[in-house]
Design an enzyme around this catalytic site. Structure first.
Site, PDB file in Angstrom:
ATOM      1  N   GLU A 295       0.698  -1.290   0.022  1.00 41.04           N
ATOM      2  CA  GLU A 295      -0.235  -0.179  -0.136  1.00 41.04           C
ATOM      3  C   GLU A 295       0.922   1.361   0.021  1.00 41.04           C
ATOM      4  O   GLU A 295       1.809   1.360   0.689  1.00 41.04           O
ATOM      5  CB  GLU A 295      -1.006   0.079   1.353  1.00 41.04           C
ATOM      6  CG  GLU A 295      -1.909  -0.929   1.196  1.00 41.04           C
ATOM      7  CD  GLU A 295      -2.794  -1.125   2.510  1.00 41.04           C
ATOM      8  OE1 GLU A 295      -3.396  -1.833   2.760  1.00 41.04           O
ATOM      9  OE2 GLU A 295      -2.589  -0.016   3.399  1.00 41.04           O
TER      10      GLU A 295
ATOM     11  N   CYS B 156       2.851   8.464   2.066  1.00 44.46           N
ATOM     12  CA  CYS B 156       3.263   7.338   2.809  1.00 44.46           C
ATOM     13  C   CYS B 156       3.673   6.265   2.304  1.00 44.46           C
ATOM     14  O   CYS B 156       2.557   5.818   1.548  1.00 44.46           O
ATOM     15  CB  CYS B 156       2.211   7.543   3.934  1.00 44.46           C
ATOM     16  SG  CYS B 156       2.564   6.118   5.274  1.00 44.46           S
TER      17      CYS B 156
ATOM     18  N   CYS C 104       5.063  -7.242   7.899  1.00 45.27           N
ATOM     19  CA  CYS C 104       6.002  -6.850   8.977  1.00 45.27           C
ATOM     20  C   CYS C 104       6.369  -7.610  10.007  1.00 45.27           C
ATOM     21  O   CYS C 104       5.532  -8.711  10.308  1.00 45.27           O
ATOM     22  CB  CYS C 104       5.536  -5.551   9.709  1.00 45.27           C
ATOM     23  SG  CYS C 104       6.606  -4.649  10.670  1.00 45.27           S
TER      24      CYS C 104
ATOM     25  N   CYS D 226       3.052  -4.937  16.177  1.00 44.88           N
ATOM     26  CA  CYS D 226       2.506  -4.076  17.118  1.00 44.88           C
ATOM     27  C   CYS D 226       0.964  -4.444  17.292  1.00 44.88           C
ATOM     28  O   CYS D 226       0.388  -4.456  16.223  1.00 44.88           O
ATOM     29  CB  CYS D 226       2.868  -2.812  16.640  1.00 44.88           C
ATOM     30  SG  CYS D 226       4.330  -2.437  16.401  1.00 44.88           S
TER      31      CYS D 226
ATOM     32  N   CYS E 162      -1.703  -2.138  15.107  1.00 45.50           N
ATOM     33  CA  CYS E 162      -1.319  -2.122  13.857  1.00 45.50           C
ATOM     34  C   CYS E 162      -1.992  -3.375  12.963  1.00 45.50           C
ATOM     35  O   CYS E 162      -1.577  -4.583  13.127  1.00 45.50           O
ATOM     36  CB  CYS E 162      -0.015  -1.909  13.613  1.00 45.50           C
ATOM     37  SG  CYS E 162       0.524  -1.842  11.653  1.00 45.50           S
TER      38      CYS E 162
ATOM     39  N   GLY F  69       5.604  -2.135   7.011  1.00 47.85           N
ATOM     40  CA  GLY F  69       6.893  -2.489   7.380  1.00 47.85           C
ATOM     41  C   GLY F  69       7.606  -1.573   8.292  1.00 47.85           C
ATOM     42  O   GLY F  69       7.560  -0.568   8.471  1.00 47.85           O
ATOM     43  N   GLU F  70       8.964  -2.443   8.767  1.00 46.44           N
ATOM     44  CA  GLU F  70       9.823  -1.413   9.678  1.00 46.44           C
ATOM     45  C   GLU F  70      11.190  -1.088   8.900  1.00 46.44           C
ATOM     46  O   GLU F  70      12.035  -2.173   8.447  1.00 46.44           O
ATOM     47  CB  GLU F  70      10.433  -2.312  10.702  1.00 46.44           C
ATOM     48  CG  GLU F  70      11.574  -1.831  11.303  1.00 46.44           C
ATOM     49  CD  GLU F  70      11.461  -0.532  11.911  1.00 46.44           C
ATOM     50  OE1 GLU F  70      10.737  -0.273  12.667  1.00 46.44           O
ATOM     51  OE2 GLU F  70      12.576   0.383  11.799  1.00 46.44           O
TER      52      GLU F  70
ATOM     53  N   SER G 203      10.386   6.328   9.632  1.00 45.49           N
ATOM     54  CA  SER G 203       9.951   6.223  11.090  1.00 45.49           C
ATOM     55  C   SER G 203      10.188   4.614  11.355  1.00 45.49           C
ATOM     56  O   SER G 203      10.266   3.739  10.763  1.00 45.49           O
ATOM     57  CB  SER G 203       8.292   5.981  11.003  1.00 45.49           C
ATOM     58  OG  SER G 203       7.781   5.896  11.922  1.00 45.49           O
TER      59      SER G 203
ATOM     60  N   CYS H  41      -3.185   1.232   8.283  1.00 44.57           N
ATOM     61  CA  CYS H  41      -2.458   0.688   7.368  1.00 44.57           C
ATOM     62  C   CYS H  41      -2.438  -0.690   7.204  1.00 44.57           C
ATOM     63  O   CYS H  41      -2.315  -1.466   8.271  1.00 44.57           O
ATOM     64  CB  CYS H  41      -0.863   1.163   8.051  1.00 44.57           C
ATOM     65  SG  CYS H  41       0.458   0.198   7.436  1.00 44.57           S
TER      66      CYS H  41
HETATM   67  S1  SF4 Z   1       4.067  -1.821  10.375  1.00 46.71           S
HETATM   68 FE1  SF4 Z   1       4.905  -0.504  11.787  1.00 46.71          FE
HETATM   69  S2  SF4 Z   1       3.334  -0.181  13.305  1.00 46.71           S
HETATM   70 FE2  SF4 Z   1       2.751  -2.043  11.809  1.00 46.71          FE
HETATM   71  S3  SF4 Z   1       3.476  -3.822  13.026  1.00 46.71           S
HETATM   72 FE3  SF4 Z   1       5.099  -3.154  11.618  1.00 46.71          FE
HETATM   73  S4  SF4 Z   1       6.513  -1.620  12.832  1.00 46.71           S
HETATM   74 FE4  SF4 Z   1       4.651  -1.853  14.004  1.00 46.71          FE
END
Ligand code: SF4
Length: 360
Positions: free
Chosen positions: A99, A112, A119, A123, A126, A171-172, A203, A344
């Site tokens: 996305e 964004c 991911c 979290c 999320c 994603g991170e 981020s 997200c």
């Molecule tokens: S996308 Fe960002 S907020 Fe969502 S689980 Fe991964 S690190 Fe956490």
């Protein structure tokens, strides 16, 4: 036999120059000139047909057509919210979906972008965290999210509509550091897309060891997804906190801020009865005193199956006022694009469920 082509959007400027120099035996001046021309066609004008590149020899055009792929990733779905937010679901060459979201503020806006398919971090609030981690995005797949958004918004003029880029999608980013770094170098290049590091924000959920490396290398703005004022709460909603504790995280972010002379954005999603009490606000103020920062309070965007609720309006107002009266910079970000599966990762899940016939 089909020849595998290089994807143009994987190349940094210096790599394109080296490619031209090696392929045509060009000296430094000539390879710079050619790289400059091609880079501008692609990244200033948004061209992707080699035939439309002017003042390029036929031999070079033929070489580029045979060896380099300029095609864009396909859009699987586009959704536009009543508030102007646009969400694209992109279908990668291996059929994975990611996305990208455009969030307007008047005539300009912020894009964004995602850095991974899925991911690993899980979290709890999320939606992407509920998806299986599939793979890191390639550099070209990160860069192309911006190009596709620019195409769709007809944003190839001298006044940019997309003013800011945030690596806050799926994603991170620090778990795909080398491709993220490379994509930032391509976005930064002032012959082309020309997004200065101050216009880009990366981020992180808090990968402490990567923060210092990034401070010296990527030099963009940094956002920390903090979401809790102490380890106890944070561990419940962000499992990464079991590995990287808040004190170390804040110390690394403080160094990042010093090295780049920029305030850190602290992201804090308000969750009812989890992290929105008066004592949480007071603890947060103490943390904010330890580094140059700005706080973004975020209204929680509910999604099906999540175990959290958004804080009610009075609680949000009270939390905001407590922080504000401490003298720190704080903004309240309203939830956007709720009517188009705003959370997200939600559009991707919905599309996959449709494919499996689970919903209409
Ligand atoms: S996308 Fe960002 S907020 Fe969502 S689980 Fe991964 S690190 Fe956490």
């Amino acid at each position: 036999m089909k020849i595998e082509k290089n994807i143009f959007y994987d190349l940094e400027y210096e790599e394109l120059k080296a490619y031209l120099s090696n392929s045509f035996n060009l000296d430094e001046k000539k390879s710079s000139m050619r790289a400059n021309q091609i880079w501008k066609f692609v990244y200033k004008k948004g061209l992707m047909q080699v035939g439309s590149f002017l003042n390029i020899s036929n031999a070079l055009k033929e070489n580029l057509e045979n060896k380099i792929d300029f095609d864009r990733i396909k859009i699987s779905e586009e959704k536009k919210s009543v508030d102007g937010t646009i969400k694209w679901l992109l279908k990668l060459k291996d059929n994975n979906l990611v996305e990208t979201v455009y969030i307007p503020f008047g005539k300009t806006g912020t894009l964004c972008i995602s850095s991974q398919v899925g991911c690993t971090l899980n979290c709890k609030f999320c939606h992407t965290g509920t998806q299986m981690m599939v793979r890191n995005l390639d550099t070209n797949e990160i860069v192309q999210q911006l190009l596709i958004a620019k195409d769709r918004l007809t944003d190839w003029g001298s006044e940019k509509k997309i003013r800011n880029i945030v690596y806050m999608g799926m994603g991170e980013p620090f778990y795909n550091y080398s491709n993220v770094k490379k994509s930032i170098n391509i976005l930064n290049n002032n012959f082309g897309l020309d997004y200065s590091p101050g216009r880009i924000t990366v981020s992180t959920a808090g990968v402490t060891p990567q923060i210092l490396e990034a401070a010296n290398e990527i030099k963009t703005c940094l956002a920390l997804s903090l979401h809790a004022p102490n380890d106890e709460i944070r561990e419940k909603i962000m499992p990464i906190n079991k590995k990287y504790k808040i004190a170390d995280l804040i110390a690394s972010c403080s160094s990042y801020a010093k090295i780049n002379n920029e305030k850190i954005f602290l992201e804090y999603v308000l969750l009812k009865n989890i992290n929105d009490s008066e004592s949480c606000a007071k603890e947060l103020i103490k943390l904010m005193g330890k580094l140059p920062c700005k706080l973004n309070l975020i209204e929680f965007n509910v999604w099906p199956g999540v175990g959290y609720e958004p804080s009610n309006k009075d609680t949000v107002d009270k939390f905001f006022k407590i922080i504000k009266s401490s003298g720190h910079i704080v903004t309240l970000r309203k939830s956007k694009g709720e009517d188009i599966l705003g959370a997200c990762g939600q559009l991707k899940t919905e599309s996959e469920r449709k494919k499996r016939g689970l919903i209409n």
